[in-house]
Design an enzyme around this catalytic site. Structure first.
Site, short mmCIF file in Angstrom:
data_model
loop_
_atom_site.label_atom_id
_atom_site.label_comp_id
_atom_site.label_asym_id
_atom_site.label_seq_id
_atom_site.Cartn_x
_atom_site.Cartn_y
_atom_site.Cartn_z
N ASP A 42 0.50 22.18 -12.27
CA ASP A 42 1.40 22.89 -11.44
C ASP A 42 0.43 23.90 -10.90
OD1 ASP A 42 1.52 24.39 -13.43
OD2 ASP A 42 3.81 23.93 -13.73
N ASP A 96 6.32 23.74 -17.63
CA ASP A 96 6.75 24.81 -18.33
C ASP A 96 8.32 24.80 -18.48
OD1 ASP A 96 7.47 25.29 -15.60
OD2 ASP A 96 6.19 26.94 -15.38
N ASP A 141 10.46 19.54 -17.70
CA ASP A 141 9.05 18.80 -17.69
C ASP A 141 8.86 18.04 -19.02
OD1 ASP A 141 8.42 19.88 -15.25
OD2 ASP A 141 7.81 21.79 -15.99
P1 ATP Z 1 5.22 25.06 -9.36
O1 ATP Z 1 5.94 23.94 -9.47
O2 ATP Z 1 3.68 24.93 -9.02
O3 ATP Z 1 5.21 26.13 -10.58
P2 ATP Z 1 7.07 26.79 -7.69
O4 ATP Z 1 7.20 27.86 -8.62
O5 ATP Z 1 6.89 27.00 -6.61
O6 ATP Z 1 5.45 25.96 -8.17
P3 ATP Z 1 9.40 25.91 -8.80
O7 ATP Z 1 9.66 26.84 -9.69
O8 ATP Z 1 10.07 24.48 -8.99
O9 ATP Z 1 7.95 25.67 -8.13
O10 ATP Z 1 10.46 26.40 -7.31
C1 ATP Z 1 10.51 25.64 -6.10
C2 ATP Z 1 10.74 26.43 -4.89
O11 ATP Z 1 12.11 27.13 -5.35
C3 ATP Z 1 9.81 27.62 -4.52
O12 ATP Z 1 9.13 27.25 -3.78
C4 ATP Z 1 10.77 28.73 -4.08
O13 ATP Z 1 11.02 28.42 -2.47
C5 ATP Z 1 12.20 28.41 -4.73
N1 ATP Z 1 12.02 29.37 -5.90
C6 ATP Z 1 11.39 29.51 -6.88
N2 ATP Z 1 11.68 30.28 -7.90
C7 ATP Z 1 13.04 31.03 -7.46
C8 ATP Z 1 13.89 31.91 -7.83
N3 ATP Z 1 13.84 32.61 -8.89
N4 ATP Z 1 15.02 32.14 -7.10
C9 ATP Z 1 15.31 31.26 -5.92
N5 ATP Z 1 14.20 30.57 -5.44
C10 ATP Z 1 13.27 30.21 -6.09
#
Ligand code: ATP
Length: 907
Positions: A343, A646, A650
Site C-alpha cells: 500500500d 493494516d 485486509d
Molecule cells: P493506502 O491504501 O495506500 O494506505 P490511503 O490511506 O489513501 O492509502 P485508505 O485509507 O483506504 O487509503 O483511504 C482512502 C481514501 O479515503 C483516502 O484517499 C482519503 O481520501 C479518504 N480518507 C482516508 N482517511 C480518512 C479519514 N480519516 N477521514 C476521512 N477520509 C479519509
C-alpha cells in the site's frame, strides 16, 4: 518482569454486588471511580497496578529440562548410533564404544542447547510484538502496552483492535466483536451498552467486550472491569499458548531426508555385510566394524543442529532490520517472492502529512508552515491573508478540526500527535486558521460519529452548539463527498453545485501528487443517532484540501533494488488514481501510465484482470476486497505474492498471499494475526531488506547442506571402495566420528553467519517449486564426494607407499579430509560467485576463528600423545603436511574451474 499482585485481584469483582454485565454502564463507571472522558490519573494507575498486578496470563509451563533432554534421544539417528555402540561393545572394541556413546550424548546436548537458544531467540522476537491498547488517562488518549491495563482504565477500540481485558462498554457504534476464541462462535456478535441479566451466559453478555476477542467493525469505548487471570479468558484457559516449534518445510524436508538416508545406508550396509560374508575372506568382526564405520560415516550427525541455528540467526538478523517473522516458513518463502503488493500511505510514502492547498467556493489558498506545528498562515494569489475575514476558510477549518479523531499537544518544545497523521495535519491547519482544538471541541461537543472506513471512504460527525442547533461535518474522498453535496457552503442553496468543476479541481490537485480530501457540512434538525441514509445527499460543500506526503527516499532505492532482483513492485492504494500515479512515478514503478481503479477491477472478469496485470503497477481507490482478487489473479499466473496490509478487512488478502506483511505501527491486531511478517517500522524498504535476508538465510541453509553432505559422501565412498577392493579402510569409525562431530560441525557453523553474497539481489527469485536438493546440489554433492574420496585414498596410499605405518597413513587420510573441508568451505561460501577473490580469501571472523579452532584440534589429534593413544593416530612430517595442504588447494582449484564451466554451459 512479572509483578505478583499484592492483593487478590478478585477484589475487582467482589466489590461489585452484581456482575458488570448486569449493572448499568454508569454504575460500573462509578464503582470503578473513573470519568469516561478523563480516565484514570497517573497516581491511580500506579496504585491499581500494585493492587491488581499486570494484565497478563501466566505462560504455560515448558516441559522440564530433563524431559527435553531425553526427547533428544528419541531420534532414528541416535538409535543407529546406539546400535553401533552395542555392536562395537559386543566385539569388545571398547574405545569405539566409548567414542560412539560420547557422540550420542554430545549430539543430544548440542541439540538441547541449540533448540533452547533458537526458542528463546524466537520468544524474544515475539515479545517485540507485544500488543498495545488505546486508553484515556489524565484526559489524554494514549497508546499503552496492553499488559499495563488496570481495572478502571477507559479503553477505546476501533475496528481490528484486539480486546486486552474484560470491558464494560458504555459507548458502542456499529460494534461487532468476533468472540470465537471464547465461545467458538465465528459470526461476530453485535455489541450494545444495555445491561443484561446477571445469569446471561457468556455469549449473551452483549455489553461486555471480553479479553482475547477482536472488534471486527465499528467503534466502542468501555471501562476495564477485569484483567489478567480474572478475565473470562484467564478463567477459561488460565495460560497463554506455548511457543511455536522451530520447524519449517525445509527443516522437515531435511529431517525426512536424514531418515531416508539412514535407512538407505543401513540397507547398503546389510547388503555389503551379506556379500562380504558370502564372498570375502574378511573376518566377521571386521565386517561388522566396517558396517559400524559406514553408518557413522554416512549419517550427517551435525546437520540438524546447524540448520536450526542458521534459521534462528536469520530470524534475529531480520528482527534487527525491523522485519519480525511470526511464522518461520516465511523465511524460506521470501526467497521466492516475485511480486510485492504494497500500500502507499506510510509504507511507500513517509506518512508525514502537511496541508498545502485549500480550495473553497470563494477561492484557492496556499498554506505555509512545516510539520504538525500549528504555525504558518494562508495566502491567496501570493498575498498573505487574515483568516478572520474569510468565513469560507474558517468553516472548512472548523469542519477539519471537529470531524477529526487526532490529538496534538506541545511537549518539551515539540508538537506531538496521536491518531491518523492526516488528521493531525488537519488539526495543524485549523491551528493556523486561529482555532484552539480544545476550546472548539468544547464549544461544539460531538454527539455521534460514523467512523472512517476504507470501504465507504468518509467520516462524519454530529455536533451541537450551546444554542441547541446541530450540524453534521463530513470529510472523505472527493468523489464520495462531492456527489453527496447539493450546493456550495455559503452560497445560495438554489444554485446547484457544479460537480464537474469540483471533480476537475480535485483531479488537478491529485495529479500533482497531493492527497485530496473534500469537506462538507449539513445543518440537522432531527434528533437521534447519525445514519448513513441522511448523509446520502443534501450536504453543502466546504471545499477541498490538498496534502503532501512525499515518497520515502529509502523506498525509492528499495523499489529499484527489488526490480533488479526480478521482483515486480505493485502499489495498491485507497488513494485517488491521479495521486497514486504521480507518487508511483516518483517511486520509479515500472508501469504507471495506466492506473486500474477499484471500479475497473469490479467491472472485469478474472480473465480480463489477468491480462491487465502485466501492464499495470498502480491500483487506486481500491477496497480491501480488491486486494484479495488481485492476490488470487497474480497467484493464478504462478506469481509468489507478498502483500502488505493494516486494516481488519485486509486480513483475508494477507492470509491468502504467500507472505502477508502487516504494519507494526499502524496495523491492527487483526492484520498482524493474519500475517507471516510484521514490519516494526511500516517501511517498504524493510520488505526489500527482508527479501534479501530471506534469500541469504536460504542460501546459507543450502551452503550448510552442500558443505556437510559431501563430507559424509566422501567418507562413505571411501569405505565402500575399501570394502570392494578388499583393502584396509583408510579411516576408522572413531576417527570418522571425530571428523563429523568436531571439525565438520565447527566449520559448518560458520556458514550460519555468512553475509549476503554480492549478487543475491541481482538474481531472479527462486522458483517456488524448486526442491532444496536441486540437480545442482546433487551434482555438487556427488562431485565433491568423489574428490574427497580420491584425496583420502590418494594420500593414504602415498603414505603407505612411502613406508608409513597404518596409523600414520590413517592420520594422513583424516588430515587430508580436514584440509579438503577447510578449502571446500571457501568454495561453498560463494555458491554462485568466484571464491578466489580478496573477499573470499580474507574470510570472515567466524570463518577465521573456526579454522583456528579446527587447526588446533587437528594438531592435538595428530601430535598429542593421549589423542594418539585414543584415536590410533601418529605424528606427521612437514613434507606430509605439505602434501595435505596441496590436496586441499587442489580441491579448491578444481571447484573454481567447475564453477566457471558450469556458468558457461548453463548460460
Ligand atoms: P493506502 O491504501 O495506500 O494506505 P490511503 O490511506 O489513501 O492509502 P485508505 O485509507 O483506504 O487509503 O483511504 C482512502 C481514501 O479515503 C483516502 O484517499 C482519503 O481520501 C479518504 N480518507 C482516508 N482517511 C480518512 C479519514 N480519516 N477521514 C476521512 N477520509 C479519509
Amino acid at each position: 518482569m512479572n509483578q505478583e499482585p499484592r492483593d487478590q485481584p478478585s477484589a475487582t469483582r467482589a466489590n461489585l454486588s452484581q456482575p458488570a454485565h448486569a449493572l448499568t454502564a454508569e454504575s460500573v463507571l462509578n464503582q470503578q471511580d473513573v470519568h469516561p472522558d478523563e480516565g484514570l490519573s497517573a497516581e491511580e494507575v500506579t496504585e491499581r497496578h500494585e493492587k491488581f498486578g499486570r494484565n497478563q496470563l501466566p505462560s504455560a509451563p515448558r516441559p522440564s529440562s530433563l524431559k527435553r533432554l531425553l526427547l533428544q534421544f528419541d531420534n532414528l539417528l541416535i538409535y543407529v548410533l546406539i546400535g553401533a555402540a552395542v555392536m562395537t561393545a559386543a566385539l569388545q572394541h571398547w574405545v569405539d564404544t566409548i567414542v560412539i556413546l560420547a557422540v550420542v550424548v554430545v549430539n543430544a546436548i548440542i541439540g538441547f542447547v541449540q533448540e533452547g537458544k533458537a526458542e528463546s531467540a524466537l520468544a524474544a522476537i515475539r515479545d517485540m510484538l507485544s500488543p498495545t491498547t488505546s486508553v484515556i488517562r489524565d484526559g489524554q488518549r494514549i497508546e499503552i502496552d496492553s499488559a499495563d491495563l488496570v481495572p478502571g482504565d477507559i479503553v477505546v477500540l476501533e475496528a481490528g483492535d484486539r480486546v486486552a481485558a474484560d470491558l464494560r462498554l458504555f459507548e458502542a457504534r456499529g460494534a461487532k466483536i468476533d468472540e470465537s476464541p471464547l465461545t467458538g462462535e465465528s459470526v461476530p456478535v453485535e455489541k450494545t451498552t444495555a445491561a443484561v441479566t446477571a445469569d446471561a451466559p457468556l455469549a449473551e453478555r452483549t455489553c461486555i467486550a471480553h479479553s482475547g476477542t477482536m472488534l471486527t467493525a465499528g467503534y466502542c469505548r468501555g471501562v476495564v472491569v477485569a484483567t489478567g487471570c480474572q478475565s473470562e479468558l484467564g478463567r477459561i484457559s488460565g495460560m497463554i499458548a506455548e511457543v511455536e516449534a522451530v520447524e519449517t518445510p525445509l527443516l522437515s524436508q531435511m529431517r525426512q531426508f536424514a531418515k531416508v538416508l539412514t535407512i538407505v545406508i543401513l540397507g547398503i550396509g546389510a547388503v555389503l555385510l551379506l556379500l562380504g560374508l558370502a564372498y570375502s575372506d574378511y573376518p566377521v568382526s571386521e565386517l561388522f566394524m566396517m558396517l559400524v564405520g559406514l553408518s557413522v560415516a554416512a549419517i550427517p550427525e551435525g546437520l540438524p543442529a546447524i540448520l536450526t541455528v542458521t534459521l534462528a540467526i536469520g530470524v534475529q538478523s531480520m528482527a534487527r532490520r525491523n522485519a519480525i517473522v511470526r511464522r518461520l516458513p516465511a523465511i524460506e518463502a521470501l526467497g521466492s517472492v516475485s511480486v510485492i503488493c504494497s500500500d502507499k500511505t506510510g509504507t511507500l510514502t513517509r506518512n508525514e502529512m502537511t496541508v498545502r492547498d485549500v480550495i473553497t467556493p470563494k477561492g484557492e489558498y496556499r498554506v505555509s508552515g512545516e510539520g504538525y506545528t500549528p504555525h504558518g498562515g494562508f495566502s491567496k494569489a501570493d498575498h498573505d491573508i487574515s483568516t478572520s475575514e474569510h468565513q469560507d476558510l474558517l468553516q472548512l477549518a472548523r469542519g477539519a478540526l471537529l470531524c477529526n479523531d487526532a490529538d496534538a499537544w506541545l511537549a518539551e518544545g515539540e508538537w506531538r500527535h496521536t491518531g491518523d497523521p492526516m488528521e493531525a495535519a488537519l488539526l495543524a491547519m485549523a491551528g493556523k486558521a486561529g482555532f484552539d482544538p480544545k476550546s472548539e471541541r468544547r464549544q461544539y461537543p460531538r454527539n455521534d460519529a460514523i467512523p472512517f472506513d476504507a470501504t465507504h471512504k468518509f467520516m462524519a460527525t454530529l455536533h451541537h452548539d450551546h444554542m441547541g442547533s446541530s450540524i453534521v461535518f463530513m470529510k472523505g474522498a472527493p468523489e464520495v463527498v462531492i456527489d453527496r453535496c447539493a450546493a456550495c457552503y455559503g452560497e445560495n442553496e438554489e444554485t446547484p453545485l457544479d460537480k464537474a468543476h469540483w471533480h476537475e479541481a480535485a483531479e488537478k490537485l491529485a495529479a500533482s501528487g497531493r492527497r485530496v480530501l473534500a469537506l462538507a457540512c449539513k445543518p440537522r434538525t432531527e434528533s437521534g443517532p447519525l445514519s448513513f441514509d441522511e448523509l446520502d445527499e443534501g450536504l453543502s460543500l466546504l471545499g477541498l484540501v490538498g496534502l503532501i506526503d512525499p515518497p520515502r527516499e529509502e523506498a525509492i532505492t528499495a523499489v529499484a533494488l527489488c526490480q533488479q532482483a526480478g521482483i515486480r513492485v505493485k502499489m495498491i492504494t485507497g488513494d485517488h488514481a491521479a495521486t497514486a500515479a504521480a507518487i508511483g512515478q516518483q517511486l520509479g514503478l515500472k508501469a504507471t501510465s495506466q492506473v486500474l481503479s477499484g471500479k475497473d477491477i469490479e467491472a472485469m472478469d478474472d480473465q480480463a484482470l489477468a491480462s491487465q496485470l502485466a501492464r499495470v503497477d498502480v491500483f487506486a481507490r481500491t477496497s480491501p476486497e480488491h486486494k484479495l482478487r488481485l492476490v488470487r489473479a497474480l497467484q493464478a499466473q504462478g506469481e509468489v505474492v507478498a502483500m502488505t496490509g493494516d486494516g481488519v478487512n485486509d486480513a483475508p488478502a494477507l492470509k491468502r498471499a504467500d507472505i502477508g506483511i502487516a504494519m507494526g505501527g499502524k496495523g491492527t491486531e487483526a492484520a498482524k494475526d493474519a500475517s507471516e511478517i510484521v514490519l516494526a517500522d511500516d517501511n517498504f524498504a524493510t520488505i526489500a531488506a527482508a527479501v534479501e535476508a530471506g534469500r541469504t538465510v536460504y542460501d546459507n541453509l543450502k551452503k550448510a547442506i552442500v558443505f556437510l553432505l559431501p563430507v559424509n559422501g566422501g567418507e562413505s565412498l571411501t569405505l565402500i571402495a575399501a570394502l570392494a577392493l578388499g583393502i584396509t579402510p583408510p579411516i576408522t569409525p572413531v576417527q570418522l566420528l571425530w571428523v563429523n562431530m568436531v571439525s565438520s560441525v565447527v566449520l559448518a557453523m560458520t556458514l550460519a553467519f555468512e553475509r549476503t553474497e554480492p549478487e543475491t539481489m541481482r538474481r531472479p527469485p527462486r522458483p517456488a517449486s524448486e526442491p532444496i536438493i536441486s540437480r545442482f546440489i546433487l551434482w555438487r554433492v556427488g562431485f565433491v564426494s568423489l574428490l574427497f574420496m580420491l584425496g583420502i585414498f590418494g594420500n593414504f596410499t602415498l603414505a603407505q607407499q612411502n613406508g608409513a605405518s597404518i596409523e600414520e597413513a590413517r592420520t594422513m587420510a583424516v588430515n587430508t579430509l580436514i584440509a579438503m573441508e577447510i578449502f571446500y568451505l571457501f568454495a561453498v561460501r560463494f555458491l554462485h560467485g568466484r571464491s578466489l577473490s580478496l573477499r573470499g580469501a580474507l574470510g570472515t571472523k567466524p570463518v577465521l576463528i573456526a579454522i583456528g579452532v579446527v587447526l588446533s584440534l587437528q594438531a592435538m589429534f595428530t601430535y598429542a600423545p593421549f589423542m594418539e593413544a585414543f584415536f590410533h593416530t601418529a605424528a606427521l612430517s612437514l613434507r606430509e603436511l605439505g602434501y595435505i595442504t596441496l590436496t586441499g588447494v587442489g580441491v579448491l582449484l578444481i571447484l573454481e574451474a567447475e564453477k566457471g564451466l558450469l556458468k558457461r554451459f548453463m548460460r
